[in-house]
Motif scaffolding. Sequence first.
Motif, PDB file in Angstrom:
ATOM      1  N   ILE A 246     -37.698   5.851 -46.522  1.00 45.17           N
ATOM      2  CA  ILE A 246     -38.335   5.516 -47.799  1.00 45.17           C
ATOM      3  C   ILE A 246     -37.652   4.309 -48.425  1.00 45.17           C
ATOM      4  O   ILE A 246     -38.295   3.398 -48.952  1.00 45.17           O
ATOM      5  CB  ILE A 246     -38.271   6.726 -48.749  1.00 45.17           C
ATOM      6  N   ASN A 247     -36.329   4.332 -48.377  1.00 50.55           N
ATOM      7  CA  ASN A 247     -35.606   3.195 -48.943  1.00 50.55           C
ATOM      8  C   ASN A 247     -35.977   1.897 -48.252  1.00 50.55           C
ATOM      9  O   ASN A 247     -36.066   0.843 -48.880  1.00 50.55           O
ATOM     10  CB  ASN A 247     -34.094   3.417 -48.804  1.00 50.55           C
TER      11      ASN A 247
ATOM     12  N   MET B 129     -38.812   1.304 -46.967  1.00 53.16           N
ATOM     13  CA  MET B 129     -40.148   0.904 -47.386  1.00 53.16           C
ATOM     14  C   MET B 129     -40.146   0.206 -48.732  1.00 53.16           C
ATOM     15  O   MET B 129     -41.084  -0.540 -49.049  1.00 53.16           O
ATOM     16  CB  MET B 129     -41.058   2.139 -47.469  1.00 53.16           C
ATOM     17  N   LEU B 130     -39.097   0.442 -49.494  1.00 55.72           N
ATOM     18  CA  LEU B 130     -38.988  -0.241 -50.794  1.00 55.72           C
ATOM     19  C   LEU B 130     -39.041  -1.747 -50.611  1.00 55.72           C
ATOM     20  O   LEU B 130     -39.583  -2.482 -51.427  1.00 55.72           O
ATOM     21  CB  LEU B 130     -37.663   0.131 -51.461  1.00 55.72           C
TER      22      LEU B 130
ATOM     23  N   ILE C 281     -42.431  -2.872 -50.428  1.00 53.57           N
ATOM     24  CA  ILE C 281     -43.084  -2.814 -51.740  1.00 53.57           C
ATOM     25  C   ILE C 281     -42.785  -4.093 -52.512  1.00 53.57           C
ATOM     26  O   ILE C 281     -43.672  -4.719 -53.098  1.00 53.57           O
ATOM     27  CB  ILE C 281     -42.571  -1.586 -52.521  1.00 53.57           C
TER      28      ILE C 281
ATOM     29  N   THR D 242     -36.998   7.118 -56.221  1.00 50.99           N
ATOM     30  CA  THR D 242     -37.373   6.241 -55.112  1.00 50.99           C
ATOM     31  C   THR D 242     -38.605   6.754 -54.396  1.00 50.99           C
ATOM     32  O   THR D 242     -39.556   5.992 -54.143  1.00 50.99           O
ATOM     33  CB  THR D 242     -36.215   6.111 -54.100  1.00 50.99           C
ATOM     34  N   HIS D 243     -38.604   8.049 -54.105  1.00 51.06           N
ATOM     35  CA  HIS D 243     -39.771   8.578 -53.402  1.00 51.06           C
ATOM     36  C   HIS D 243     -41.034   8.382 -54.222  1.00 51.06           C
ATOM     37  O   HIS D 243     -42.097   8.017 -53.710  1.00 51.06           O
ATOM     38  CB  HIS D 243     -39.558  10.069 -53.100  1.00 51.06           C
TER      39      HIS D 243
ATOM     40  N   THR E  10     -41.631   6.147 -56.444  1.00 52.71           N
ATOM     41  CA  THR E  10     -42.064   4.757 -56.464  1.00 52.71           C
ATOM     42  C   THR E  10     -42.873   4.429 -55.231  1.00 52.71           C
ATOM     43  O   THR E  10     -43.936   3.824 -55.301  1.00 52.71           O
ATOM     44  CB  THR E  10     -40.834   3.822 -56.515  1.00 52.71           C
ATOM     45  N   VAL E  11     -42.333   4.881 -54.103  1.00 54.88           N
ATOM     46  CA  VAL E  11     -43.014   4.546 -52.866  1.00 54.88           C
ATOM     47  C   VAL E  11     -44.406   5.155 -52.830  1.00 54.88           C
ATOM     48  O   VAL E  11     -45.398   4.483 -52.540  1.00 54.88           O
ATOM     49  CB  VAL E  11     -42.174   5.003 -51.652  1.00 54.88           C
ATOM     50  N   TYR E  12     -44.483   6.414 -53.181  1.00 53.21           N
ATOM     51  CA  TYR E  12     -45.794   7.057 -53.085  1.00 53.21           C
ATOM     52  C   TYR E  12     -46.774   6.498 -54.105  1.00 53.21           C
ATOM     53  O   TYR E  12     -47.962   6.308 -53.825  1.00 53.21           O
ATOM     54  CB  TYR E  12     -45.650   8.570 -53.246  1.00 53.21           C
TER      55      TYR E  12
ATOM     56  N   ILE F  55     -47.991   3.298 -52.688  1.00 53.56           N
ATOM     57  CA  ILE F  55     -48.971   3.478 -51.611  1.00 53.56           C
ATOM     58  C   ILE F  55     -50.327   3.842 -52.210  1.00 53.56           C
ATOM     59  O   ILE F  55     -51.381   3.358 -51.774  1.00 53.56           O
ATOM     60  CB  ILE F  55     -48.500   4.565 -50.619  1.00 53.56           C
TER      61      ILE F  55
ATOM     62  N   THR G  93     -52.692   8.426 -49.569  1.00 58.55           N
ATOM     63  CA  THR G  93     -51.441   9.018 -50.004  1.00 58.55           C
ATOM     64  C   THR G  93     -51.385  10.506 -49.732  1.00 58.55           C
ATOM     65  O   THR G  93     -50.385  11.016 -49.223  1.00 58.55           O
ATOM     66  CB  THR G  93     -51.261   8.810 -51.525  1.00 58.55           C
TER      67      THR G  93
END
Lengths: 626, 272
Positions: free
Chosen positions: B61-62, B64-65, B68, B212-213, B215-217, B220, B229
Amino acid sequence: MDRRTYVYWPAGLLRQCKSADEPLVVIVLKTSSSDPLVIAVIEASKYRPVEKPYSEFGRIYSGNVNSIETAEQWRAEYTTICFDPPKVKMMQFYSLEPISLILQNPFEDFGVETTDNSAIHDGTSVFNIRKKWESRLRENIDHLNLYYQHLEVFYKRYAIYKNKSTLNISITDLKLRMRATSVYRGIRCLAFYGAALIRIVAGFVSYVLNWRVLPLVKLFATAQQIDLRCQQLCYIPVQYLRINKNVKLTDLDLRTDENGSIDENDKSSGFTKRRKSHLVLPKALPCETYPDYIRLYNTLWLIINDVSFGATLGTVLYENRITLAQNISTTLKYLLYELPMQVTLILEQNPLGIKLNDELSRFLSSLFLLIIEFTYTGWIRSCIEPETIRQGITVMSHISAVIGFTFTLALAVDFLWIMTLHISLFYMISVKLYHVHIYVLKSLFYLFYGKKQNVLRRRVDDMYFELDQLLMGTLIFTVLIFLLPTLFSFYLVYTVFRFVDLTVKVLLELSLALINHFPLFALLLRIKDAKRLPGGIKFKVYDDHLLISNNPISFFMTFEPFTNVMKSIQRQMFSVETLKMVSQGSVLNVRRDELYRVLYHNLPRHPIDIDLLWKKLKMVMEQDTI
Amino acid sequence: MAAGKQWKRLLWLKQPFPDTYTDPSFYKQWEKLKIEHGHLRPHSSYRSVLLDLFQFYHMIINTMLLYIIFAWFYHYKYNPILIAASISSVSLIVANKRVPWKSTIIIIFAMLTLSPVLKSLSKTTSSDSIWTLSAWFTTFYIISISALESKILPTNILLSNVTVLSSRLDTSTQVFCFLLICIQINILLPTMEKYFIKNKLKFLHILCVIATHGTVYYFITKLMGVGITIPLGISSLLLLFGIPHYYIHWESYYYKGHPILQQWDAEKPILD
């Protein structure tokens, strides 16, 4: 002692024996270190006993050589060896080692491989071993070589056996008479002073050209040519003295070592008089002067050839100078100006679909285009104009008619070198850039993995890097990786240019070397009279006797320096090593002076001392007048 | 039962029985072993496996930031300076003692200088190859950070990834900000989490993770819609809770070094 004895029979005598009716006495010459050599065959009726070192070998009764009734001391198994006596006056002789046509180089330090069929290139060790084992054979060969002189001494001693009337029409008288005339003396005086003067002038020119601070010889082919001629001019009197007057002149401080002495018995020192006392056996042939003879006349012939070539080609050039000038002008303009410019422009615009970095390629293109424009307007344009070239051709044709073709060729080589300076410059720039690029890339690649190259220990070690070092290194690494294809394509193009340039230069210089050092004399000698170029001896086995004959030097061996040079060039320019050097970014270069040092073999390193030359010349002059 | 010796259930051991011999106590031995060792839990606990897997997931996930942020600049064209300034101030507060200031200054100036260069580096390369390259870099990054001990190689791979991506951006400012932000996030975020773990600030740690999670979701969702999602979230949850079971099953039955399963073979095979 059960050693097998060999008896050496001259071929003529053998035939004479076979065709004779009456019983014959065979007289041999034997010294302590050699085998018996048949000197003469005398009819039994005229025979009187002879003394040492001659002795009676036996008698032939019915023309059958094989059934010689040998005298008591010769009772042993003997084998007949037949030979053709070499005519000393025509400089024929037998030799166990091949005669050396060039002065040999004991310090072969430029890595040129030598052909292995020449015993003379071996170090001294093999030569010494050979000397030990074959010393008896060597002695015999010496005696064989001096057969006619032995015969002369024998006849002087026992004049009764002389049946041929030797018509030595007084050529010597004629010579003496000619020498007495004042015209001859005047000419000789002029030659004497001329030789000394030439030595001084040529020596000075050669010294200037070889000046250690600025050796023009290494830079310009013309300078090398002039230097070669001057050194040859200095060396000619020395060679002449050695050959004709038997003056012993050692080549002090040789560029190379002279290995022409085949007879170690040669004890001639200072002055050997030609006429030997009739009580003393002749010791050895002056064999070491034969290579000198070949070399001297080779040089002279080549110089004359050169001048005649030059005259012919000079007239040809002069007649066609206008069209020639035009063609040369357009060709050179295309090759030196338009082609590089076109290629560089193409590189700027993504050739072959290769994606080059825009800005870098633009930068490099503009850099090279600037240099091309600068050199073109600077000097190339004015030099390439048809008018200039026409004048140049005129001058060159006149010069070549006088001095020789090699000089014009050398001038052409230098002209080309100056004209292609800008291509060399491009190459140098791109090769340096590429090299630095590759080096940095390699180092940063190690950093990528957290390692560093340890130059002192020649290995790759782990190393702890600071954060900023890592980040910077990676950033720069990425940038450089992306810029590599662009730089590499430029580098490749200019390497190709450089390669073509080097090839052309090497070819021209090789042809120059060929004209300068072609072994013409040796080749023609080989065709005309192979016995003057001995490369060893051959034994042919018949039923009842052996035949010894000369094994002349092969054609291949006479061209040996050239094959060495070619191999060296091939290794420097056309081998796998070249590819490696190109990929690593090392500079492609042909080491010119080392290559052509091979061809300077016929000359000593420094010209002879002026004082020494003066003294020897004076001595010779005085001796002649006596 | 010809010999007095007991038959051993071991391979490659020369026993005085014929090949087809079946020992009557065979099954009894097996039952005994199972009872003896059955109460042991040779496999690791479900909880520890779950936590390890979650850590791995968190790292992805990090990573993937990064994308983003790239999408912010590339697709949405947000103002880079604003974002860069806010994140830089946060990082300054967090890491004022850990990273030496000299390095920071050097890095900042180097990036400032090289930003225009990076921007025009691979302009002629097509975008597709850049995306492929970036994907491979990310894969290598994840592999190297989980498998290797050293932190140098993953950092460098990350940096190459960022550099490659930055050639797609429009202005040099964007490039510079992008670089800055990515470095800060990927170096400072783990540092922050380690700090939390060391000082047992559990609440803050969980907060950070959820942030963080989330933010990512969220992103998306914004980019590709809810339709992507939700399946993504559900499948990742399933994987997250399902993989440890599979792992334990494997560890129980297939992992060598197992006490029961080890009984089959002698230690060293004796080949005749």
